[in-house]
Design a protein around this motif. Sequence first.
Motif, PDB file in Angstrom:
ATOM      1  N   PRO A 144       0.906  -1.209  -0.225  1.00  0.00           N
ATOM      2  CA  PRO A 144      -0.096   0.073  -0.025  1.00  0.00           C
ATOM      3  C   PRO A 144       0.974   1.213  -0.022  1.00  0.00           C
ATOM      4  CG  PRO A 144       0.220  -0.851   2.252  1.00  0.00           C
ATOM      5  CD  PRO A 144       0.966  -1.853   1.340  1.00  0.00           C
ATOM      6  N   TRP A 145       0.212   2.287  -0.334  1.00  0.00           N
ATOM      7  CA  TRP A 145       1.155   3.691  -0.221  1.00  0.00           C
ATOM      8  C   TRP A 145       1.446   3.997   1.341  1.00  0.00           C
ATOM      9  CZ3 TRP A 145       2.556   6.052  -4.679  1.00  0.00           C
ATOM     10  CH2 TRP A 145       2.017   5.646  -5.751  1.00  0.00           C
ATOM     11  N   ARG A 146       2.608   4.269   1.423  1.00  0.00           N
ATOM     12  CA  ARG A 146       3.107   4.603   2.806  1.00  0.00           C
ATOM     13  C   ARG A 146       4.698   4.943   2.679  1.00  0.00           C
ATOM     14  NH1 ARG A 146       4.689   0.645   6.178  1.00  0.00           N
ATOM     15  NH2 ARG A 146       4.753  -1.413   5.265  1.00  0.00           N
ATOM     16  N   LEU A 147       5.292   5.935   3.525  1.00  0.00           N
ATOM     17  CA  LEU A 147       6.646   5.984   3.633  1.00  0.00           C
ATOM     18  C   LEU A 147       6.883   4.809   4.726  1.00  0.00           C
ATOM     19  CD1 LEU A 147       7.151   9.936   4.059  1.00  0.00           C
ATOM     20  CD2 LEU A 147       7.604   8.332   2.006  1.00  0.00           C
ATOM     21  N   VAL A 148       8.063   3.853   4.136  1.00  0.00           N
ATOM     22  CA  VAL A 148       8.381   2.927   5.273  1.00  0.00           C
ATOM     23  C   VAL A 148       9.946   3.306   5.799  1.00  0.00           C
ATOM     24  CG1 VAL A 148       7.188   1.022   3.967  1.00  0.00           C
ATOM     25  CG2 VAL A 148       9.625   1.612   3.302  1.00  0.00           C
ATOM     26  N   TYR A 149      10.653   4.540   5.351  1.00  0.00           N
ATOM     27  CA  TYR A 149      11.780   4.490   5.992  1.00  0.00           C
ATOM     28  C   TYR A 149      12.318   6.125   5.465  1.00  0.00           C
ATOM     29  CZ  TYR A 149      17.031   4.542   6.495  1.00  0.00           C
ATOM     30  OH  TYR A 149      18.258   4.873   6.903  1.00  0.00           O
ATOM     31  N   VAL A 150      12.626   6.703   6.587  1.00  0.00           N
ATOM     32  CA  VAL A 150      13.360   7.940   6.243  1.00  0.00           C
ATOM     33  C   VAL A 150      14.742   8.078   7.124  1.00  0.00           C
ATOM     34  CG1 VAL A 150      12.978  10.792   6.615  1.00  0.00           C
ATOM     35  CG2 VAL A 150      11.178   9.231   6.105  1.00  0.00           C
ATOM     36  N   SER A 151      15.778   8.262   6.697  1.00  0.00           N
ATOM     37  CA  SER A 151      16.993   8.574   7.065  1.00  0.00           C
ATOM     38  C   SER A 151      17.052   9.788   8.197  1.00  0.00           C
ATOM     39  CB  SER A 151      18.058   8.272   6.333  1.00  0.00           C
ATOM     40  OG  SER A 151      18.410   9.482   5.636  1.00  0.00           O
ATOM     41  N   ALA A 152      18.016   9.737   9.126  1.00  0.00           N
ATOM     42  CA  ALA A 152      18.458  10.884   9.872  1.00  0.00           C
ATOM     43  C   ALA A 152      19.007  11.889   8.607  1.00  0.00           C
ATOM     44  CB  ALA A 152      19.409  10.705  10.610  1.00  0.00           C
ATOM     45  N   ASN A 153      19.427  12.945   8.753  1.00  0.00           N
ATOM     46  CA  ASN A 153      20.159  14.163   7.852  1.00  0.00           C
ATOM     47  C   ASN A 153      21.407  13.406   7.406  1.00  0.00           C
ATOM     48  OD1 ASN A 153      18.137  15.877   8.099  1.00  0.00           O
ATOM     49  ND2 ASN A 153      19.563  17.048   9.761  1.00  0.00           N
ATOM     50  N   LEU A 154      21.755  13.331   6.116  1.00  0.00           N
ATOM     51  CA  LEU A 154      22.913  12.753   5.539  1.00  0.00           C
ATOM     52  C   LEU A 154      24.101  13.622   5.971  1.00  0.00           C
ATOM     53  CD1 LEU A 154      21.696  11.704   2.135  1.00  0.00           C
ATOM     54  CD2 LEU A 154      21.802  10.405   4.112  1.00  0.00           C
ATOM     55  N   ASP A 155      25.008  12.947   6.241  1.00  0.00           N
ATOM     56  CA  ASP A 155      26.353  13.862   6.630  1.00  0.00           C
ATOM     57  C   ASP A 155      27.099  14.185   5.434  1.00  0.00           C
ATOM     58  OD1 ASP A 155      25.627  14.683   9.094  1.00  0.00           O
ATOM     59  OD2 ASP A 155      26.561  12.894  10.067  1.00  0.00           O
ATOM     60  N   PHE A 156      27.610  15.118   5.144  1.00  0.00           N
ATOM     61  CA  PHE A 156      28.549  15.385   4.143  1.00  0.00           C
ATOM     62  C   PHE A 156      29.822  15.913   4.789  1.00  0.00           C
ATOM     63  CE2 PHE A 156      24.376  15.707   2.253  1.00  0.00           C
ATOM     64  CZ  PHE A 156      24.434  14.702   1.133  1.00  0.00           C
ATOM     65  N   ASN A 157      31.153  15.901   4.030  1.00  0.00           N
ATOM     66  CA  ASN A 157      32.455  16.555   4.449  1.00  0.00           C
ATOM     67  C   ASN A 157      32.174  17.946   4.353  1.00  0.00           C
ATOM     68  OD1 ASN A 157      34.964  17.730   3.644  1.00  0.00           O
ATOM     69  ND2 ASN A 157      35.729  15.657   4.156  1.00  0.00           N
ATOM     70  N   SER A 158      32.727  18.464   5.677  1.00  0.00           N
ATOM     71  CA  SER A 158      32.426  19.953   6.066  1.00  0.00           C
ATOM     72  C   SER A 158      33.326  20.755   4.865  1.00  0.00           C
ATOM     73  CB  SER A 158      32.635  20.451   7.182  1.00  0.00           C
ATOM     74  OG  SER A 158      34.120  19.787   7.738  1.00  0.00           O
ATOM     75  N   ASN A 159      34.346  20.064   4.792  1.00  0.00           N
ATOM     76  CA  ASN A 159      35.382  21.064   4.001  1.00  0.00           C
ATOM     77  C   ASN A 159      34.646  21.220   2.617  1.00  0.00           C
ATOM     78  OD1 ASN A 159      37.465  21.461   5.762  1.00  0.00           O
ATOM     79  ND2 ASN A 159      38.333  19.527   4.935  1.00  0.00           N
ATOM     80  N   TRP A 160      34.127  20.170   1.909  1.00  0.00           N
ATOM     81  CA  TRP A 160      33.387  20.051   0.658  1.00  0.00           C
ATOM     82  C   TRP A 160      32.073  21.166   0.688  1.00  0.00           C
ATOM     83  CZ3 TRP A 160      28.317  17.858  -0.387  1.00  0.00           C
ATOM     84  CH2 TRP A 160      28.104  18.104  -1.874  1.00  0.00           C
ATOM     85  N   LEU A 161      31.274  21.182   1.651  1.00  0.00           N
ATOM     86  CA  LEU A 161      30.197  22.036   2.107  1.00  0.00           C
ATOM     87  C   LEU A 161      30.579  23.458   2.200  1.00  0.00           C
ATOM     88  CD1 LEU A 161      28.201  20.082   4.793  1.00  0.00           C
ATOM     89  CD2 LEU A 161      27.399  20.496   2.416  1.00  0.00           C
ATOM     90  N   LEU A 162      31.967  23.801   2.384  1.00  0.00           N
ATOM     91  CA  LEU A 162      32.321  24.862   2.549  1.00  0.00           C
ATOM     92  C   LEU A 162      33.008  25.574   1.423  1.00  0.00           C
ATOM     93  CD1 LEU A 162      33.441  25.063   6.372  1.00  0.00           C
ATOM     94  CD2 LEU A 162      31.318  26.380   5.369  1.00  0.00           C
ATOM     95  N   SER A 163      33.264  24.642   0.390  1.00  0.00           N
ATOM     96  CA  SER A 163      34.149  25.110  -0.838  1.00  0.00           C
ATOM     97  C   SER A 163      33.364  25.967  -1.615  1.00  0.00           C
ATOM     98  CB  SER A 163      34.594  23.841  -1.461  1.00  0.00           C
ATOM     99  OG  SER A 163      33.231  23.160  -2.103  1.00  0.00           O
ATOM    100  N   ALA A 164      31.993  26.201  -1.704  1.00  0.00           N
ATOM    101  CA  ALA A 164      31.347  27.093  -2.592  1.00  0.00           C
ATOM    102  C   ALA A 164      30.623  28.136  -1.479  1.00  0.00           C
ATOM    103  CB  ALA A 164      30.266  26.523  -3.650  1.00  0.00           C
TER     104      ALA A 164
END
Length: 244
Positions: free
Chosen positions: A121-141
């Motif tokens: 049936p229609w339903r959400l079965v999974y939602v992850s926690a926030n995905l973690d990304f490399n902080s240096n990459w996030l700050l590169s732009a």
Amino acid sequence: MFDMNRNIKHRLQLNVKLQKTEINWIPIDVNGELYYTYSLDPLRVMKCDKATGDCRFIYEQPGSQSYPFTYTSDHLRGGTPWILYKYPYYIGVAHNVVVTKSPRDNFSVYNANLVVLSVDPWRLVYVSANLDFNSNWLLSAPVVRNQTIILPFFYPSGIILRNPDVIDVSGHLNDASGHIVRISGIKTIMDTIFAKEEDSYRKTSSIRAVQQYVMESMKSHHKAWSFRGDYVTGTVEKPTSVSL
């Protein structure tokens, strides 16, 4: 809708009451039929006739009418299209938006979450926690919309299932540059879902349960901050591993 082979366009005929703001419906192909997940929490699904463009809701989580979408409150919304993993399970990467009360009032924080949807049936079965990304990459732009968004972020938009354990997700970093990230560990998540998906386990969560979980994940990352919207105490699972 655009038929590239016959150069025919159909304007969607929406037999639904639209809100002031409508954003990020997620397309999904189920056995050749076109659907959109209109919202994730509450879960609301539209089916569109590909010949006429006629669209109407075919599933609405009970009580949905009391929770119209509002852009200015916290919400988990569409990111990538849904991609079939193993019927009836589709996977995607959504993005969530929360509005802060501190340290900067009325600013948005964006994050990405892996989501799994059942279509029967229609339903959400999974939602992850926030995905973690490399902080240096996030700050590169630079954060282009720095008048409204407080932290760097990855905004998912496309998805490819490379193999049962790996997805590649395209998107942009801070509205500034395009990237493709590779997310591994998918098979372990899906095997866990398959193992739990017995008839006795099939139940629909209450409205806002998913959103409260997302807020809990956000709170765990920013313990000194306060946010607008619902928040409940709970256990936050470890985020999916991400490689760049």
